[in-house]
Design an enzyme around this catalytic site. Structure first.
Site, mmCIF file in Angstrom:
data_model
loop_
_atom_site.group_PDB
_atom_site.id
_atom_site.type_symbol
_atom_site.label_atom_id
_atom_site.label_comp_id
_atom_site.label_asym_id
_atom_site.label_seq_id
_atom_site.Cartn_x
_atom_site.Cartn_y
_atom_site.Cartn_z
ATOM 1 N N ASP A 40 30.917 63.047 25.841
ATOM 2 C CA ASP A 40 31.691 63.226 27.074
ATOM 3 C C ASP A 40 31.799 64.703 27.423
ATOM 4 O OD1 ASP A 40 34.115 60.479 26.897
ATOM 5 O OD2 ASP A 40 31.959 60.569 27.256
ATOM 6 N N ASP A 44 30.563 66.453 30.789
ATOM 7 C CA ASP A 44 31.492 67.186 31.665
ATOM 8 C C ASP A 44 31.040 68.621 31.888
ATOM 9 O OD1 ASP A 44 33.009 64.958 31.913
ATOM 10 O OD2 ASP A 44 34.492 65.534 30.394
ATOM 11 N N SER A 89 40.881 30.748 46.892
ATOM 12 C CA SER A 89 41.716 30.650 45.698
ATOM 13 C C SER A 89 41.746 29.190 45.242
ATOM 14 C CB SER A 89 43.109 31.183 45.967
ATOM 15 O OG SER A 89 43.665 30.501 47.052
ATOM 16 N N LEU A 90 42.566 28.908 44.254
ATOM 17 C CA LEU A 90 42.594 27.553 43.698
ATOM 18 C C LEU A 90 43.981 26.961 43.864
ATOM 19 C CD1 LEU A 90 40.773 28.366 40.340
ATOM 20 C CD2 LEU A 90 39.823 27.048 42.234
ATOM 21 N N GLU A 121 37.462 26.101 32.113
ATOM 22 C CA GLU A 121 37.275 27.536 31.853
ATOM 23 C C GLU A 121 38.631 28.244 31.781
ATOM 24 O OE1 GLU A 121 35.032 28.957 35.198
ATOM 25 O OE2 GLU A 121 33.688 27.225 35.173
ATOM 26 N N LYS A 123 41.457 30.665 32.614
ATOM 27 C CA LYS A 123 41.718 31.372 33.872
ATOM 28 C C LYS A 123 42.128 32.803 33.524
ATOM 29 C CE LYS A 123 44.144 30.819 38.254
ATOM 30 N NZ LYS A 123 44.754 32.131 38.345
ATOM 31 N N ASP A 125 43.397 36.449 33.747
ATOM 32 C CA ASP A 125 44.404 37.078 34.596
ATOM 33 C C ASP A 125 43.971 38.509 34.901
ATOM 34 O OD1 ASP A 125 46.639 37.269 36.058
ATOM 35 O OD2 ASP A 125 48.043 37.345 34.380
ATOM 36 N N ARG A 144 38.319 41.083 46.356
ATOM 37 C CA ARG A 144 38.502 39.890 47.167
ATOM 38 C C ARG A 144 39.189 40.205 48.494
ATOM 39 N NH1 ARG A 144 42.196 34.992 45.143
ATOM 40 N NH2 ARG A 144 42.876 34.321 47.177
ATOM 41 N N TYR A 232 31.949 33.935 36.724
ATOM 42 C CA TYR A 232 32.198 32.495 36.700
ATOM 43 C C TYR A 232 31.841 31.744 37.980
ATOM 44 C CZ TYR A 232 36.612 34.304 38.623
ATOM 45 O OH TYR A 232 37.537 34.971 39.358
ATOM 46 N N LYS A 296 36.554 22.567 36.938
ATOM 47 C CA LYS A 296 35.626 22.531 38.077
ATOM 48 C C LYS A 296 34.677 21.347 37.922
ATOM 49 C CE LYS A 296 35.438 27.538 38.344
ATOM 50 N NZ LYS A 296 34.651 28.739 38.037
ATOM 51 N N LYS A 320 48.113 25.672 35.307
ATOM 52 C CA LYS A 320 48.799 26.876 34.850
ATOM 53 C C LYS A 320 49.553 26.631 33.542
ATOM 54 C CE LYS A 320 48.918 30.213 37.385
ATOM 55 N NZ LYS A 320 49.351 30.543 38.713
ATOM 56 N N CYS A 414 77.757 40.555 55.567
ATOM 57 C CA CYS A 414 76.501 41.178 55.146
ATOM 58 C C CYS A 414 76.793 42.554 54.551
ATOM 59 C CB CYS A 414 75.554 41.313 56.329
ATOM 60 S SG CYS A 414 74.115 42.320 55.960
ATOM 61 N N CYS A 417 75.226 45.478 56.847
ATOM 62 C CA CYS A 417 75.608 45.859 58.210
ATOM 63 C C CYS A 417 77.016 45.401 58.586
ATOM 64 C CB CYS A 417 74.601 45.310 59.226
ATOM 65 S SG CYS A 417 74.739 43.547 59.480
ATOM 66 N N CYS A 432 72.771 36.698 57.387
ATOM 67 C CA CYS A 432 73.445 37.734 58.158
ATOM 68 C C CYS A 432 73.190 37.460 59.643
ATOM 69 C CB CYS A 432 72.871 39.087 57.772
ATOM 70 S SG CYS A 432 73.146 40.364 58.981
ATOM 71 N N CYS A 438 71.040 44.707 62.165
ATOM 72 C CA CYS A 438 71.207 44.881 60.723
ATOM 73 C C CYS A 438 70.023 45.704 60.214
ATOM 74 C CB CYS A 438 71.249 43.527 60.019
ATOM 75 S SG CYS A 438 71.210 43.675 58.221
HETATM 76 S S1 IVH Z 1 36.898 29.974 40.423
HETATM 77 C C1 IVH Z 1 36.380 28.527 44.632
HETATM 78 N N1 IVH Z 1 37.103 30.417 37.837
HETATM 79 O O1 IVH Z 1 41.875 32.600 39.747
HETATM 80 C C2 IVH Z 1 36.545 28.973 43.226
HETATM 81 N N2 IVH Z 1 38.634 31.550 39.286
HETATM 82 O O2 IVH Z 1 43.647 31.104 41.713
HETATM 83 C C3 IVH Z 1 37.336 30.228 43.098
HETATM 84 N N3 IVH Z 1 40.177 33.071 38.152
HETATM 85 O O3 IVH Z 1 40.868 34.060 42.769
HETATM 86 C C4 IVH Z 1 37.615 30.791 41.791
HETATM 87 N N4 IVH Z 1 39.434 32.721 36.106
HETATM 88 O O4 IVH Z 1 40.662 35.452 40.625
HETATM 89 C C5 IVH Z 1 37.596 30.696 39.063
HETATM 90 N N5 IVH Z 1 37.139 30.737 35.532
HETATM 91 C C6 IVH Z 1 37.633 31.023 36.752
HETATM 92 C C7 IVH Z 1 38.701 31.941 36.942
HETATM 93 C C8 IVH Z 1 39.179 32.165 38.239
HETATM 94 C C9 IVH Z 1 40.308 33.398 36.860
HETATM 95 C C10 IVH Z 1 41.033 33.609 39.250
HETATM 96 C C11 IVH Z 1 40.278 34.134 40.440
HETATM 97 C C12 IVH Z 1 40.739 33.305 41.610
HETATM 98 C C13 IVH Z 1 42.048 32.779 41.124
HETATM 99 C C14 IVH Z 1 42.343 31.455 41.810
#
Ligand code: IVH
Length: 697
Positions: A40, A44, A89-90, A121, A123, A125, A144, A232, A296, A320, A414, A417, A432, A438
């Site tokens: 490094d 640098d 999203s899901l 799969e 999920k 975070d 996204r 994924y 899925k 979840k 309130c 205000c 309020c 307010c």
């Molecule tokens: S599939 C249409 N697969 O969860 C399918 N999402 O609540 C879209 N995420 O925005 C996503 N692990 O950021 C998929 N194995 C996985 C995932 C995953 C994490 C996140 C992802 C998505 C959010 C949906």
């Protein structure tokens, strides 16, 4: 190396070329081959030397200079990336029963009793990304964003070693790979320890740390942070050489993308449940955070048949994990006043670590909730957090109650205000009545108006809105659009007298502001003087109208003028016919347009901004567009639900009975009276295949 102060132009040019080549080689070794050969410090030093030479001979700066690449601030802000295929999203589920209904719903839609195969799969975070490859070469990375437009993070993604820069072998010409960028727990703790030592900001959790590290204008900061990723799913593709999610994972592995080792193929529903239990058991030992499991449908053909709801696929869902909990004490209870005037009680807690996050506040929801749970100041309580939601108080540990605990008296005035705070019958919330007088409500409305899913005005953060409001610079959203003219035009030449008498805001003279930041703000505001219909409706901050409802309204009304006219006239028929809008919501919308000050604000806004008509993404360029169709009898190739979704996606309307307004009747086996009526009215009757061919299949 020649001494800097005696170096000739020729020598400098040669040295700059050498450095550029050397650093390009080092970058490939570091990012692509995972085999750095410079330390490094050496890296640098080269960078610094190049910088010195560039300062001495600015006209010699090369197009391929290392100062323009990673580590260089070449952009003022993230460029925007249009996502050709939206990033969705899901939907969430929380129990085994919901797994059963998820699978049952899929079977019903497909009209089958057979087992459906899934991928289960973890999920992750983290933060989702889209990586675009053209002819196998990584060309663009995006976040996204709002799902349709993301931020350009090409250079940042490039710094993540495990993302292939180039894919070998046969790949589609256009290939977008999507997945999640995350920070491992170990790297997160190390980063926070370092930040603590250096007196810098601490991140609340690995997800925030990953987001903060990836969304850096200066990609060299991203490079210093240790980020990882899992792939994924996919986005835009020129062809699709896989038939299922499991085949897709095989290809991803072959192409060199990291995939999660705990992804599991599931031939049936039982296996989904087992996967959930197994994953939950190893959750704490995984080196990264997960917040659930994603199921899925494995077959791509079935995925396509199942299709999408507004923002989520029908073929996938997120199960979840239960929230994480901890015990702590309530130090105080105070009231927050929101955008719509709702008084929300908030508990200040003795800070406590809940599953890796320090929690110091929790929402108590409303008056009844405090009574129901008998929550008092000084109580020991169980708090929980789940995902992004605000931490909550689950229950009071009564056996630990101290004699000096204090009951909370909910205010009827309130606190912001002084106006009366009233609770309507059948309402849980006390509100309020101060309206825009307010300050808390007015400020929250302004914050909402400029927020990301509304006008998205960069440079007007929460702090600035509060300051500007308190100083009378911004009181209504309309004021945002007169900021520039009120700021005072620059005085020409050295007309000292003019400079003295000219009044105006002169934001550039404020602490922390300069010419450039003021210019940036005005540019950001000017960019938003044209706005999409859903954003505009959402920005108004009507009670209960979130982004999804705003979209529904936009889609059904098409133009703001038509919508507003109906609302002002109290004309709710069309509104109530929209699937997803109920009576209470419709009421709130009409109430909003009854208020004189709201109508005024909207009218003044419309003088300043142009609201675009809504362009529907449904394909209206099909033979079915605008036609009214009726299905009858038993269809063989698809279920009713599927047929209906297909017709709607092609711009058709689906009616339940045949009339002279019907354009086509699609007849399945054993059709009865509807087919008879169609024949009487001489309405064209289609077979299932004929219908499918009209939809382009
Ligand atoms: S599939 C249409 N697969 O969860 C399918 N999402 O609540 C879209 N995420 O925005 C996503 N692990 O950021 C998929 N194995 C996985 C995932 C995953 C994490 C996140 C992802 C998505 C959010 C949906």
């Amino acid at each position: 190396m020649a001494e800097t102060d005696t170096i000739t132009e020729e020598q400098a040019a040669a040295e700059m070329a050498r450095i550029a080549a050397e650093m390009a080689r080092a970058d490939i070794a570091y990012y692509q081959n995972d085999a750095p050969y410079l330390t490094d410090a050496e890296y640098d030093a080269l960078k610094l030397r190049n910088q010195q030479l560039e300062e001495l001979f600015p006209h010699l700066i090369r197009d391929d200079s290392p100062s323009k690449k990673v580590g260089a601030k070449v952009r003022d802000d993230f460029a925007k990336v249009e996502l050709k295929v939206p990033m969705l999203s899901l939907a969430n589920i929380f129990s085994y029963e919901e797994i059963d209904s998820f699978v049952a719903g899929i079977r019903r839609f497909l009209g089958t009793d057979e087992d459906i195969a899934f991928m289960a799969e973890p999920k992750i975070d983290g933060l989702s990304f889209n990586a675009r490859y053209e002819k196998g070469v990584f060309v663009q990375g995006s976040t996204r964003g709002d799902g349709a437009t993301g931020e350009d993070i090409t250079e940042n993604l490039r710094t993540i070693k495990s993302l292939p820069q180039k894919i070998e072998g046969k790949v589609p010409d256009i290939l977008e790979i999507r997945g999640e960028v995350y920070m491992s727990k170990t790297d997160f703790f190390a980063l926070n320890e370092k930040n603590l030592r250096e007196g810098k900001k601490l991140f609340a959790n690995p997800r925030n740390a990953a987001a903060g590290s990836l969304r850096q204008l200066d990609a060299s900061i991203t490079r210093e942070r240790k980020l990882s990723l899992f792939a994924y799913t996919w986005g835009e593709l020129s062809e699709i050489p896989w038939q299922s999610q499991s085949e897709f994972f095989d290809l991803l592995k072959r192409w060199g993308f990291p995939t999660n080792p705990n992804n599991r193929f599931c031939p049936d529903t039982e296996c989904l449940k087992q996967s959930y239990t197994d994953l939950l058991a190893i959750r704490a030992d995984l080196p990264y955070d997960i917040d659930g499991i994603v199921y899925k449908v494995n077959s791509r053909a079935l995925q396509e048949r199942l299709g999408y709801l507004t923002r989520t696929p029908r073929w996938a869902t997120a199960h979840k994990f239960p929230a994480e909990r901890a015990i702590t004490r309530i130090n105080n209870i105070r009231i927050q006043v929101g955008r719509t005037g709702a008084l929300t009680p908030v508990a200040d807690l003795e800070p406590v670590n809940v599953g890796g996050v320090i929690v110091s506040h929790a929402t108590l929801h409303n008056e009844d909730e405090i009574k129901r749970k008998d929550i008092r100041i000084g109580d020991s309580v169980i708090v929980q957090r789940a995902g992004d939601v605000i931490p909550q108080v689950v229950e009071v540990l009564k056996e630990k109650r101290r004699p000096d605990s204090v009951e909370f008296k909910f205010p009827e005035i309130c606190p912001e205000c002084g106006a009366h705070a009233i609770r309507e019958e059948d309402e849980a919330v006390r509100r309020c009545t101060g309206g825009l007088t307010c300050p808390a409500q007015a400020i929250e409305r302004l914050k909402h108006f400029v927020s990301r899913e509304a006008f998205d005005i960069e440079g007007l953060g929460s702090k600035i809105i509060e300051q500007f409001y308190n100083e009378g610079i911004l009181r209504s959203p309309v004021d945002i659009f007169t900021l520039e003219e009120r700021n005072g035009s620059p005085v020409r030449g050295d007309d000292l007298f003019a400079a003295l008498v000219q009044n105006g805001l002169h934001l550039e003279r404020r602490d922390g502001w300069g010419k450039k930041s003021v210019e940036n703000l005005f540019n950001a505001i000017r960019e938003r003087t044209t706005i999409s219909l859903p954003r505009f409706i959402y920005a108004l901050g009507i009670r209960q109208v979130g982004t999804a409802t705003a979209r529904l309204i936009a889609k059904n009304y098409g133009s703001f003028g038509i919508f507003m006219q109906d609302m002002v006239n109290g004309e709710t028929q069309k509104l109530l016919e929209i699937d997803g809008i109920g009576e209470s919501m419709a009421n709130d919308i009409v109430e909003f347009f009854k208020e004189e000050h709201n109508k005024n604000t909207v009218r003044l806004l419309l003088e300043k901004v142009k609201v675009e008509d809504f362009i529907d993404t449904t394909d209206y360029n099909t033979p079915l567009a605008g036609k009214t169709v009726v299905f009858t009898g038993t269809l063989e190739k698809m279920t009713r639900a599927e047929a209906k979704a297909k017709a709607l996606g092609n711009g058709a309307k689906v009616a339940g009975s045949v009339s002279k307004n019907t354009d086509y009747v699609i007849e399945g086996a054993d059709a009865g009276s509807k087919a008879k009526k169609a024949r009487e009215l001489e309405i064209p009757i289609l077979t299932e295949d004929e219908f499918l061919s009209l939809t382009g299949q």
